[in-house]
Design an enzyme around this catalytic site. Structure first.
Site, PDB file in Angstrom:
ATOM      1  N   HIS A  59       3.285   3.310  -8.810  1.00 57.63           N
ATOM      2  CA  HIS A  59       3.090   1.889  -9.130  1.00 57.63           C
ATOM      3  C   HIS A  59       4.347   1.330  -9.820  1.00 57.63           C
ATOM      4  O   HIS A  59       4.768   0.209  -9.566  1.00 57.63           O
ATOM      5  CB  HIS A  59       1.874   1.708 -10.038  1.00 57.63           C
ATOM      6  CG  HIS A  59       0.574   2.130  -9.393  1.00 57.63           C
ATOM      7  ND1 HIS A  59       0.239   1.768  -8.113  1.00 57.63           N
ATOM      8  CD2 HIS A  59      -0.465   2.884  -9.857  1.00 57.63           C
ATOM      9  CE1 HIS A  59      -0.953   2.274  -7.798  1.00 57.63           C
ATOM     10  NE2 HIS A  59      -1.394   2.961  -8.846  1.00 57.63           N
TER      11      HIS A  59
ATOM     12  N   ASP B  13       0.834  -1.209   0.000  1.00 55.53           N
ATOM     13  CA  ASP B  13       0.000   0.000   0.000  1.00 55.53           C
ATOM     14  C   ASP B  13       0.870   1.262   0.000  1.00 55.53           C
ATOM     15  O   ASP B  13       1.962   1.267   0.564  1.00 55.53           O
ATOM     16  CB  ASP B  13      -0.899  -0.034   1.249  1.00 55.53           C
ATOM     17  CG  ASP B  13      -2.054   0.939   1.147  1.00 55.53           C
ATOM     18  OD1 ASP B  13      -2.287   1.489   0.043  1.00 55.53           O
ATOM     19  OD2 ASP B  13      -2.724   1.168   2.166  1.00 55.53           O
TER      20      ASP B  13
ATOM     21  N   LEU C 197      10.943 -20.693  -3.931  1.00 56.79           N
ATOM     22  CA  LEU C 197       9.842 -19.868  -3.422  1.00 56.79           C
ATOM     23  C   LEU C 197       8.610 -20.013  -4.320  1.00 56.79           C
ATOM     24  O   LEU C 197       8.739 -20.074  -5.540  1.00 56.79           O
ATOM     25  CB  LEU C 197      10.315 -18.405  -3.440  1.00 56.79           C
ATOM     26  CG  LEU C 197       9.290 -17.331  -3.110  1.00 56.79           C
ATOM     27  CD1 LEU C 197       9.017 -17.309  -1.610  1.00 56.79           C
ATOM     28  CD2 LEU C 197       9.791 -15.963  -3.561  1.00 56.79           C
TER      29      LEU C 197
HETATM   30  C1  FPP Z   1      -1.587   0.251  -3.452  1.00 58.92           C
HETATM   31  O1  FPP Z   1      -1.199   1.592  -3.586  1.00 58.92           O
HETATM   32  C2  FPP Z   1      -1.059  -0.581  -4.504  1.00 58.92           C
HETATM   33  C3  FPP Z   1      -1.805  -1.181  -5.485  1.00 58.92           C
HETATM   34  C4  FPP Z   1      -3.267  -0.997  -5.598  1.00 58.92           C
HETATM   35  C5  FPP Z   1      -1.228  -2.026  -6.509  1.00 58.92           C
HETATM   36  C6  FPP Z   1       0.091  -2.692  -6.241  1.00 58.92           C
HETATM   37  C7  FPP Z   1       0.707  -2.992  -7.545  1.00 58.92           C
HETATM   38  C8  FPP Z   1       2.025  -2.973  -7.854  1.00 58.92           C
HETATM   39  C9  FPP Z   1       3.074  -2.734  -6.865  1.00 58.92           C
HETATM   40  C10 FPP Z   1       2.487  -3.171  -9.253  1.00 58.92           C
HETATM   41  C11 FPP Z   1       2.171  -4.470  -9.937  1.00 58.92           C
HETATM   42  C12 FPP Z   1       2.325  -5.708  -9.146  1.00 58.92           C
HETATM   43  C13 FPP Z   1       3.171  -6.751  -9.418  1.00 58.92           C
HETATM   44  C14 FPP Z   1       3.066  -8.010  -8.600  1.00 58.92           C
HETATM   45  C15 FPP Z   1       4.171  -6.733 -10.471  1.00 58.92           C
HETATM   46  P1  FPP Z   1      -2.327   2.698  -3.717  1.00 58.92           P
HETATM   47  O2  FPP Z   1      -2.405   3.083  -5.157  1.00 58.92           O
HETATM   48  O3  FPP Z   1      -3.599   2.261  -3.115  1.00 58.92           O
HETATM   49  O4  FPP Z   1      -1.657   3.851  -2.873  1.00 58.92           O
HETATM   50  P2  FPP Z   1      -2.386   4.994  -2.046  1.00 58.92           P
HETATM   51  O5  FPP Z   1      -3.170   4.306  -0.959  1.00 58.92           O
HETATM   52  O6  FPP Z   1      -1.249   5.794  -1.532  1.00 58.92           O
HETATM   53  O7  FPP Z   1      -3.250   5.748  -3.010  1.00 58.92           O
END
Ligand code: FPP
Length: 248
Positions: free
Chosen positions: A35, A18, A129
Site C-alpha cells: 500500500h 489493485d 485536473l
Molecule cells: C488494492 O490492493 C488496493 C487497495 C485496497 C487500496 C489502494 C490504496 C492505496 C494505493 C493507498 C492510498 C490511496 C491514496 C489515494 C493516497 P489489494 O490490497 O486488494 O491487493 P491484493 O488484491 O493483491 O491483495
C-alpha cells in the site's frame, strides 16, 4: 522531459488500483508495504494525468467493503490516505489540482472527514485536473442513497415519480457534475468492476493491465492511453463518436 501527446485524450480516467497485497507478498514483505509503494504510484499517476491533459482522474482508494479487512490493514490504509492529504495537498495545489471525494460520508469519523472536506475546500478553485478520491465508496450504496433522496422528494410532493430520468439520477449521485469515465483501468490482471462506478461506466472503455498497482508507471499509463485512442466508441450507434457529441 518532453510530454507525449495523444490523438484522443480521455476527459475522465478512473482507476481500480489493485494488487498492492500481491506485490508485497511476491517480495516477502508485509501487505502494508504494498500500500505504501502504491501511494508513490498515485503521485506519479496524478502528475502523468495532469501532463497528458486529462481533466478528471478517479482513484478507487477505499471501498465500502474494505472495512472487512483486518483492523490493522484498515488502519494502515486510513493512515496512508491521511498522510497523503497532509503531505501532498500543497503540491497538488501547486499543480492546480482540485480534490473531490466520492463515497458515503455519514459513517466516517471526524478526523478523516474533516481532512477530506478541507482538501476539497482548499482546492475548489483549481482548474487543471480534478482528482476524485473514491473513499468509503461502493456503487450500489451510492445508487441507493441517490434513490432515497429522490424518493424523499416524491414523498414530499416536490417531484413526480414519472419525471425521474437518467439526468435526475445523475444529479443525485456522488459524481454529480463529473462526466462519466471514458476509460476505466484496472491493474493486477483481475477483470471485474468490483462495485465501482456501475452507473457511470455505461459506455466506458476498459483496459486491464497485468502489473500490480505499485508497479504502475507513466509508461504503462501512456500505453493505456494509446490503446484508448485506437478504440472506436459508438455509444450504441453505428459510427465512432465522442462522449461530448452524444451527451453522456
Ligand atoms: C488494492 O490492493 C488496493 C487497495 C485496497 C487500496 C489502494 C490504496 C492505496 C494505493 C493507498 C492510498 C490511496 C491514496 C489515494 C493516497 P489489494 O490490497 O486488494 O491487493 P491484493 O488484491 O493483491 O491483495
Amino acid at each position: 522531459m518532453s510530454e507525449r501527446t495523444f490523438l484522443t485524450v480521455p476527459e475522465h480516467v478512473a482507476i481500480i488500483m489493485d494488487g498492492n497485497g500481491r506485490w508485497a507478498k511476491q517480495r516477502g514483505l508485509p501487505r502494508t508495504m504494498g500500500h505504501r509503494k502504491g501511494v508513490d504510484a498515485v503521485r506519479e499517476t496524478v502528475r502523468a494525468a495532469g501532463d497528458a491533459g486529462i481533466k478528471y482522474l478517479t482513484l478507487f482508494a477505499f471501498s465500502s467493503e474494505n472495512w472487512r479487512r483486518p483492523e490493522t490493514e484498515v488502519s494502515d490504509l486510513l493512515g496512508l490516505l491521511k498522510a497523503f492529504i497532509r503531505r501532498d495537498l500543497a503540491e497538488l495545489h501547486r499543480q492546480n489540482v482540485r480534490v473531490k471525494v466520492i463515497g458515503d460520508r455519514l459513517s466516517l469519523k471526524s478526523d478523516i472527514l474533516d481532512l477530506l472536506v478541507d482538501a476539497e475546500e482548499r482546492t475548489k478553485s483549481n482548474t487543471a485536473l480534478t482528482l476524485v478520491i473514491a473513499f468509503n465508496y461502493g456503487s450500489r450504496d451510492e445508487i441507493a442513497r441517490a434513490m432515497t433522496s429522490l424518493a424523499r422528494d416524491v414523498e414530499a410532493g416536490r417531484l413526480r415519480a414519472q419525471d425521474i430520468s437518467p439526468a435526475l439520477i445523475n444529479a443525485r449521485l456522488d459524481t454529480a457534475g463529473i462526466p462519466d469515465p471514458d476509460l476505466i483501468i484496472r491493474t493486477s490482471g483481475e477483470e471485474r468492476l468490483s462495485n465501482f462506478l456501475l452507473w457511470q461506466a455505461a459506455y466506458s472503455e476498459f483496459i486491464f493491465v497485468p502489473e500490480y498497482w505499485p508497479d504502475f508507471s507513466r509508461e504503462i499509463f501512456h500505453s493505456a492511453l494509446e490503446t484508448f485512442a485506437s478504440r472506436d466508441r459508438r455509444f450504441g450507434g453505428l459510427v465512432a463518436q465522442t462522449a461530448a457529441a452524444v451527451g453522456t
